[in-house]
Design a protein around this motif. Structure first.
Motif, PDB file in Angstrom:
ATOM      1  N   ILE A  26       1.228  -0.583   0.140  1.00 41.41           N
ATOM      2  CA  ILE A  26       0.216   0.242   0.454  1.00 41.41           C
ATOM      3  C   ILE A  26       0.187   1.149  -0.156  1.00 41.41           C
ATOM      4  N   ALA A  27       0.370   2.067  -0.490  1.00 43.00           N
ATOM      5  CA  ALA A  27       1.087   3.595  -0.936  1.00 43.00           C
ATOM      6  C   ALA A  27      -0.243   4.542  -0.447  1.00 43.00           C
ATOM      7  N   THR A  28      -0.415   5.497   0.505  1.00 43.54           N
ATOM      8  CA  THR A  28      -1.560   5.865   0.334  1.00 43.54           C
ATOM      9  C   THR A  28      -0.845   7.781   0.164  1.00 43.54           C
ATOM     10  N   ALA A  29      -2.462   8.902  -0.165  1.00 43.71           N
ATOM     11  CA  ALA A  29      -1.603  10.097  -0.382  1.00 43.71           C
ATOM     12  C   ALA A  29      -2.870  10.795  -0.124  1.00 43.71           C
ATOM     13  N   GLU A  30      -2.672  11.429   1.031  1.00 43.22           N
ATOM     14  CA  GLU A  30      -3.554  11.825   2.122  1.00 43.22           C
ATOM     15  C   GLU A  30      -3.468  13.750   1.592  1.00 43.22           C
ATOM     16  N   SER A  31      -4.742  13.976   1.557  1.00 39.38           N
ATOM     17  CA  SER A  31      -4.825  15.398   1.687  1.00 39.38           C
ATOM     18  C   SER A  31      -5.753  16.043   2.785  1.00 39.38           C
ATOM     19  N   CYS A  32      -6.716  16.049   3.477  1.00 36.77           N
ATOM     20  CA  CYS A  32      -7.567  15.910   4.436  1.00 36.77           C
ATOM     21  C   CYS A  32      -7.388  15.565   5.479  1.00 36.77           C
ATOM     22  N   THR A  33      -6.855  14.582   5.295  1.00 34.21           N
ATOM     23  CA  THR A  33      -7.124  13.023   6.585  1.00 34.21           C
ATOM     24  C   THR A  33      -4.760  13.558   7.434  1.00 34.21           C
ATOM     25  N   ALA A  34      -4.194  13.879   6.362  1.00 32.81           N
ATOM     26  CA  ALA A  34      -2.946  14.157   7.012  1.00 32.81           C
ATOM     27  C   ALA A  34      -2.065  12.837   7.584  1.00 32.81           C
ATOM     28  N   GLY A  35      -2.538  12.354   7.041  1.00 28.56           N
ATOM     29  CA  GLY A  35      -1.532  10.631   7.511  1.00 28.56           C
ATOM     30  C   GLY A  35      -2.480  10.057   7.934  1.00 28.56           C
ATOM     31  N   LEU A  36      -3.507  10.525   8.803  1.00 25.62           N
ATOM     32  CA  LEU A  36      -3.792   9.564   9.411  1.00 25.62           C
ATOM     33  C   LEU A  36      -4.706   8.069   9.029  1.00 25.62           C
ATOM     34  N   ILE A  37      -4.116   7.959   7.844  1.00 23.45           N
ATOM     35  CA  ILE A  37      -4.910   5.598   7.016  1.00 23.45           C
ATOM     36  C   ILE A  37      -3.469   6.356   7.141  1.00 23.45           C
ATOM     37  N   ALA A  38      -2.274   6.261   7.073  1.00 21.14           N
ATOM     38  CA  ALA A  38      -1.359   5.472   7.131  1.00 21.14           C
ATOM     39  C   ALA A  38      -0.350   5.324   8.680  1.00 21.14           C
ATOM     40  N   GLN A  90      -3.741   6.871  -8.799  1.00 23.00           N
ATOM     41  CA  GLN A  90      -2.272   6.502  -9.707  1.00 23.00           C
ATOM     42  C   GLN A  90      -0.629   7.054  -9.716  1.00 23.00           C
ATOM     43  N   GLY A  91      -0.729   8.230  -8.563  1.00 23.09           N
ATOM     44  CA  GLY A  91       0.280   8.805  -8.602  1.00 23.09           C
ATOM     45  C   GLY A  91       1.341   8.252  -7.376  1.00 23.09           C
ATOM     46  N   ALA A  92       0.913   7.746  -6.365  1.00 22.64           N
ATOM     47  CA  ALA A  92       0.829   7.264  -5.115  1.00 22.64           C
ATOM     48  C   ALA A  92       1.765   6.482  -5.905  1.00 22.64           C
ATOM     49  N   ILE A  93       0.421   5.306  -6.855  1.00 22.48           N
ATOM     50  CA  ILE A  93       0.964   3.883  -7.215  1.00 22.48           C
ATOM     51  C   ILE A  93       2.777   4.603  -7.913  1.00 22.48           C
ATOM     52  N   GLY A  94       2.290   4.845  -9.156  1.00 18.71           N
ATOM     53  CA  GLY A  94       3.314   5.084  -9.601  1.00 18.71           C
ATOM     54  C   GLY A  94       4.788   6.380  -8.780  1.00 18.71           C
ATOM     55  N   ASN A  95       4.435   6.825  -7.647  1.00 17.02           N
ATOM     56  CA  ASN A  95       5.908   6.709  -7.280  1.00 17.02           C
ATOM     57  C   ASN A  95       5.865   6.436  -5.825  1.00 17.02           C
ATOM     58  N   SER A  96       5.626   4.619  -6.151  1.00 18.49           N
ATOM     59  CA  SER A  96       6.083   4.349  -4.838  1.00 18.49           C
ATOM     60  C   SER A  96       6.425   2.519  -5.763  1.00 18.49           C
ATOM     61  N   VAL A 122     -15.601  14.509   0.845  1.00 18.18           N
ATOM     62  CA  VAL A 122     -14.268  14.628   0.657  1.00 18.18           C
ATOM     63  C   VAL A 122     -14.549  13.360  -0.995  1.00 18.18           C
ATOM     64  N   HIS A 123     -13.546  13.106  -1.637  1.00 19.05           N
ATOM     65  CA  HIS A 123     -12.830  12.069  -2.815  1.00 19.05           C
ATOM     66  C   HIS A 123     -12.492  11.447  -2.219  1.00 19.05           C
ATOM     67  N   LEU A 124     -12.555  10.333  -2.342  1.00 18.18           N
ATOM     68  CA  LEU A 124     -11.550   9.116  -2.177  1.00 18.18           C
ATOM     69  C   LEU A 124     -11.567   8.120  -3.454  1.00 18.18           C
ATOM     70  N   ALA A 125     -10.625   8.155  -3.663  1.00 19.14           N
ATOM     71  CA  ALA A 125      -9.681   7.194  -4.516  1.00 19.14           C
ATOM     72  C   ALA A 125      -8.316   6.062  -4.377  1.00 19.14           C
ATOM     73  N   ALA A 126      -9.352   4.716  -5.013  1.00 17.15           N
ATOM     74  CA  ALA A 126      -8.462   3.735  -4.462  1.00 17.15           C
ATOM     75  C   ALA A 126      -8.154   2.806  -6.042  1.00 17.15           C
ATOM     76  N   ALA A 127      -7.008   2.532  -6.083  1.00 23.14           N
ATOM     77  CA  ALA A 127      -6.310   1.729  -7.179  1.00 23.14           C
ATOM     78  C   ALA A 127      -4.979   0.929  -7.506  1.00 23.14           C
ATOM     79  N   ARG A 128      -5.673  -0.287  -7.947  1.00 17.51           N
ATOM     80  CA  ARG A 128      -4.572  -1.194  -8.103  1.00 17.51           C
ATOM     81  C   ARG A 128      -4.203  -1.671  -9.418  1.00 17.51           C
ATOM     82  N   THR A 129      -2.659  -1.872  -9.844  1.00 16.51           N
ATOM     83  CA  THR A 129      -1.984  -2.227 -10.720  1.00 16.51           C
ATOM     84  C   THR A 129      -2.898  -3.134 -11.051  1.00 16.51           C
ATOM     85  N   GLY A 130      -3.446  -2.720 -12.479  1.00 14.79           N
ATOM     86  CA  GLY A 130      -4.352  -3.717 -13.261  1.00 14.79           C
ATOM     87  C   GLY A 130      -5.856  -4.250 -12.859  1.00 14.79           C
TER      88      GLY A 130
END
Length: 166
Positions: A26-38, A90-96, A122-130
């Motif tokens: 997993i990689a997380t990209a967080e704005s309003c949660t500022a790292g809470l998911i991680a 997508q950027g979180a996957i691409g940069n991790s 809140v807008h949330l997006a979950a990505a997975r390769t393929g």
């Protein structure tokens, strides 16, 4: 004693066990949660098997520089939008080194909302390769900053579990 509400911690515990078995990273990209998911994922022993990195991209500049959100996307749709959340995921996957990601961007309040984009959006997006990227638009309402952020963490964990299903 944990910092997290019991339901959130139990969900994270199940996620770590499931992702360990499936060898998902997993990689997380967080704005309003500022790292809470991680934070909640890494609260669980064994999370180092499934957590690669987290990007806290609170500003538009951070979204552009750290995870490659296009300036044109931010100008056309704003930071709190479906297109921005999708590009963040997508950027979180691409940069991790991860093969799965969760991205969140929203307005936790108490201020900052507009008629078009109210507090609690809140807008949330979950990505997975393929796989096709998932998106959720949540309108939690003006329920308080902490409540919006915790509700977002719950939704994010649920989306990670959903996208990990084979």
């Amino acid at each position: 004693m944990s910092f997290w509400p019991e339901d959130i911690e139990e969900t994270a515990r199940g996620l770590v066990a499931d992702f360990t078995e499936k060898k998902l990273l997993i990689a997380t990209a967080e704005s309003c949660t500022a790292g809470l998911i991680a934070g909640v994922i890494t609260e669980i022993p064994g999370s180092s098997n499934v957590f690669d990195r987290g990007f806290v991209t609170y500003s538009n500049e951070a979204k552009r520089e750290m995870i490659g959100v296009a300036n044109a996307t931010l100008k056309a749709h704003g930071a709190v939008s479906r297109p921005t959340a999708l590009e963040m995921a997508q950027g979180a996957i691409g940069n991790s080194g991860a093969n799965i990601s969760i991205a969140v961007t929203g307005i936790a309040g108490p201020g900052g909302g507009t008629e078009e984009k109210p507090v609690g959006l809140v807008h949330l997006a979950a990505a997975r390769t393929g796989h096709e990227t998932l998106h959720r638009e949540m309108r939690y309402g003006d329920i308080g900053r902490n409540a919006v952020r915790l509700a977002t963490v719950r939704t994010a964990l649920e989306m990670l579990i959903e996208i990990a299903r084979d």
